[in-house]
Design an enzyme around this catalytic site. Structure first.
Site: not given
Ligand code: GDP
Ligand code: IMO
Ligand code: MG
Length: 424
Positions: A12, A15, A39-40, A224
């Site tokens: 988080d 990225k 979750g990007h 990640q």
């Protein structure tokens, strides 16, 4: 130029935003590890995209997107994501390639993730419950694995699913006293997945090597962060893939030597979701201030993120093992308003001071952070676009991060939006 972007902390870091920015100058963006645990977030003007499986380049209509062999593909989530983008008039047709060797996350993986976490009680890992650990376990175990390519031969898949579901039902009943599930129902779902996803499925290794020979520029997107890497992170409080840059070549079949620059993304502080040691954690008013200002709630699960000061020991370790060239330091704006800002520059473990990060949860949990303190700033920096226009104390903070980590900070985030970025 080929670049790779990875997280330098516990995920988080921002990225998604960095990949979206760098994708402007890339032909192809490749996801190579993890699954829908990621979750990007990409924010462009008023549009906000939360991507779990599609590479963050997908919001740019001409960027080719590859989901490589190392990704654990949850077909339901992927289909939803493709549909969500389609509703915003962003189509993936003819520009999405999914590896036939990528493993599928199916319902029983998510069930097993949940049952195992529930049974562990207070010792649980705090996973995202997206079936990641069970899917990669099946991949390594080989006998009960389903890959994207299996969706191409439905008759063979039907028999395979029957054997797997029989096996899983016996295990879940014995260990967790749970009700059996139906292989036929799962097969019906898989037929839908096949309809929707087989048209995108191919040999992505061949595709990537042909693209490299053809002079295309490729951006590799890690999911990640390095400290969650299965082999090099804070085991067992990690994810089940190699989420440092070391996972790139195995995850897509392309050697790291074709990468010109490795970008490591870090926040100007530290966050972590899930359990595990976190020496610079601020479980206090400072942590709450960061959580509120930075909106530190999980993109995938909505869980509040644990917050703390920037940890130069941890980030330096990630830079070292990942051969990182440049740092992108995000969320500088979130620190605005703090009188003093601390940076962890060493740990004390059993009375001894060390500046090399121990990637071992037992040893790390004994570490107490040693800090250096710097003065903060009050000015709103969210509209700043030039490094020299930042308040002096913010510039000094960045320079100190560079000194401690030994790498230049070339991208600075001053807000979630694509434009809220300073380049140096
Ligand atoms: P990722 O998993 O590394 O892609 O990061 P996430 O998307 O899970 O979390 C990062 C969050 O911070 C998202 O909500 C982003 O929109 C937001 N973000 C990224 N960069 C910045 C920044 O520089 N400032 C602020 N305030 N928010 C940012
Ligand atoms: P992105 O790509 C932050 C964490 C979970 C848990 C541990 C294991 O958005 O940075 P898993 O579901 O993978 O078995 O959970 O890893 N985790 C993440 N934390 N960002 C992520 O992805 C994460 N993916 C997994 O919270 O601690
Ligand atoms: Mg995230």
């Amino acid at each position: 130029m080929n670049c790779c972007v990875v997280g330098l902390q516990w995920g988080d870091e921002g990225k998604g935003k960095v990949v979206d920015i760098l994708a402007e100058n890339s032909d192809i963006v490749v996801r190579y590890n993890g699954g829908a645990n990621a979750g990007h977030t990409v924010v462009v003007g008023d549009s906000r995209f939360a991507l779990h499986l599609l590479p963050s380049g997908s919001v740019r209509p001409d960027t080719i997107c590859v989901i490589a062999n190392g990704v654990a593909v949850d077909p339901e989530t992927l289909i939803n994501e493709i549909e969500t983008l389609a509703k915003k008039d962003i189509t993936l047709n003819d520009r999405l390639f999914i590896s036939e060797n990528a493993h599928l996350v199916l319902d029983y993986h998510k069930t097993e993730d949940r049952l195992r976490e529930e049974s562990l009680g207070k010792n649980k890992l705090g996973t995202t419950v997206r079936g990641i650990g069970p899917c990669y376990s099946d991949k390594v175990g080989r006998n009960y694995a389903v890959r994207m390519g299996d969706l191409k031969d439905l008759q063979a898949l039907k028999a395979k699913l029957q054997a797997i579901v029989d096996y899983k039902n016996k295990i879940f009943a014995a260990l967790y006293n749970s009700e059996p599930t139906s292989a036929d129902e799962l097969f019906e779902k898989c037929k839908t997945y096949a309809d929707r996803l087989v048209p995108f499925t191919t040999d992505t290794t061949e595709y990537l090597h042909k693209s490299i020979s053809g002079g295309k520029s490729i951006l590799f997107e890690g999911a990640q962060g390095t400290l969650l890497d299965l082999d090099h992170g804070t085991f067992p409080f990690v994810t089940s893939s190699n989420s440092s840059s070391l996972g790139m070549s195995a995850g897509c079949g392309v050697p790291t030597k074709i990468v010109d620059k490795f970008f490591g993304v870090a926040k100007a502080y530290t966050t972590r979701v899930g359990a595990g040691p976190f020496p610079a954690e601020q479980d206090n008013d400072i942590g709450q201030y960061i959580r509120d200002r930075g909106n530190e709630y999980g993109t995938t699960t909505g869980r509040p993120r644990r917050c703390g000061w920037f940890d130069a020991v941890a980030v330096s370790y990630s830079i070292t093992i990942g051969a990182i060239d440049f740092v992108a330091l995000m969320h500088l704006d979130t620190l605005t308003g703090l009188k003093e800002i601390k940076i962890c520059n060493a740990y004390k473990i059993d009375g001894q001071q060390t500046s090399f990060f121990p990637a071992n949860a037992a040893r790390l949990s004994k570490a107490s952070a040693v800090y250096e303190t710097m003065p903060g700033w009050d000015e709103d920096i969210t509209e700043v676009r030039d490094f020299n226009d930042l308040p002096l104390n913010a510039r000094n903070y960045i320079c100190r991060v560079e000194e401690m980590t030994g790498k230049p900070v070339t991208i600075i985030g001053v807000g979630p939006e694509r434009k809220q970025t300073i380049f140096r």
